[in-house]
Design an enzyme around this catalytic site. Structure first.
Site, short mmCIF file in Angstrom:
data_model
loop_
_atom_site.label_atom_id
_atom_site.label_comp_id
_atom_site.label_asym_id
_atom_site.label_seq_id
_atom_site.Cartn_x
_atom_site.Cartn_y
_atom_site.Cartn_z
N GLY A 195 0.83 -1.20 0.00
CA GLY A 195 0.00 0.00 0.00
C GLY A 195 0.86 1.25 0.00
O GLY A 195 0.52 2.26 0.64
N SER A 231 0.48 5.53 -2.11
CA SER A 231 -0.13 6.78 -1.66
C SER A 231 -0.22 6.75 -0.14
O SER A 231 0.05 5.73 0.50
CB SER A 231 -1.53 6.97 -2.27
N GLY A 232 -0.60 7.88 0.44
CA GLY A 232 -0.95 7.95 1.84
C GLY A 232 0.16 7.56 2.80
O GLY A 232 1.33 7.88 2.61
N GLY A 248 1.53 4.69 3.51
CA GLY A 248 2.57 3.81 2.98
C GLY A 248 3.62 4.56 2.18
O GLY A 248 4.82 4.31 2.33
N SER A 301 -6.45 0.03 13.18
CA SER A 301 -7.28 1.22 13.35
C SER A 301 -8.08 1.12 14.64
O SER A 301 -8.45 0.02 15.07
CB SER A 301 -8.24 1.39 12.17
N TYR A 313 -15.02 -3.13 7.97
CA TYR A 313 -13.69 -2.59 8.15
C TYR A 313 -13.20 -2.81 9.58
O TYR A 313 -12.04 -3.17 9.80
CB TYR A 313 -13.69 -1.10 7.81
#
Length: 272
Positions: A8, A11-12, A14, A134, A160
């Site tokens: 991952g 983007s973001g 990672g 999370s 999630y």
């Protein structure tokens, strides 16, 4: 020079972590799903590393064949992996069944990284595993007897949460089963990133007071590099971190029996 694999990473969180690892002098392997974003990420990681060429592999974690191809490529090319950052995944806005027959949220966030990690086991002696979990894990729990589910009653938040609970349980169980590996999970904060689908993506891009990818990436790097001896201020093996503090997750994500059951069911589901 350490070898660091970040999934991952296009983007973001990672990508931010991959850049920071590269800036520290690590050999970084960038794994992502989208070709164009992956190319852009590789260029950024290369620049952060002063021109050092990162590894690059495109894999869609909703396809377990891609995960097996990634594992084979890593086993062929890297005699040791010092850090495996299982960061790939995300929220799925509506029920979707993958080509492998599993609900997409559970596969991309848990079953695929579970498979990747177990396939790489021989390269992970002395390594650090870091799983992006999370606080949303409080909203759902995995069902080891059913990784497929169905559209009736599907709720993206609950799905999630179940997948993020699975991340925490897997990290803790890996620490128990593999004493030569330091394995942790963490809550990165609510990160401003290109995350999720539909309305979920709008929230993560534009809501106020979100954490930057750079800050969350720095936490991932800290977890990957801090000494592993808790007695001298290092990491707690198997711990779940919120910020720099080990934190007790929700009871359903802190149950060793549930973790062992989930591990065995996951292994049976993906076939190792």
């Amino acid at each position: 020079m350490r070898t660091v694999v970040v999934t991952g990473a296009s983007s973001g969180v990672g990508l931010a972590a991959a850049e920071q690892f590269a800036a520290q002098g690590d050999q970084v392997v960038v794994v992502g799903r989208d070709e164009a974003r992956l190319d852009a990420a590789v260029a950024r990681v290369r620049a952060a590393g002063g021109g050092r060429e990162p590894g690059r592999f495109r894999a869609d974690f909703e396809r377990l064949a891609d995960v097996r191809d990634l594992a084979g490529w890593l086993l062929d090319g890297y005699p040791a992996i010092d850090v495996l950052a299982n960061n790939a995944g995300g929220m799925v806005g509506e029920y979707r069944r993958t080509v492998d027959g599993f609900e997409a949220t559970m596969q991309s966030n848990h079953l695929a990284p579970f498979l990747l990690t177990t396939l790489l086991r021989e390269r992970l002696a002395g390594a650090r595993l870091v799983a992006t979990a999370s606080r949303v894990h409080t909203q759902g729990r995995p069902d080891p007897g059913d990784f497929t589910g169905g559209p009736d009653g599907f709720r993206w938040g609950r799905a999630y949460g179940a997948a993020k609970s699975a991340n925490i349980l897997f990290a803790a169980e890996a620490a128990r089963r593999w004493p030569d590996v330091t394995s942790v999970s963490f809550h990165p904060g609510v990160v401003r990133t290109n995350f999720g689908e539909g309305p979920v993506r709008l929230v993560y891009r534009f809501a106020p007071f979100l954490t930057t990818p750079e800050k969350a990436g720095a936490l991932l790097v800290w977890l990957a590099t801090t000494p592993a001896t808790a007695a001298v201020g290092g990491l707690t093996n198997g711990g779940y971190y919120v910020g720099h503090k080990v934190t007790t997750p929700a009871p359903h994500a802190a149950d060793p029996a549930a973790a062992a059951t989930l591990w065995d069911a996951s292994a049976a589901a993906v076939g190792g």
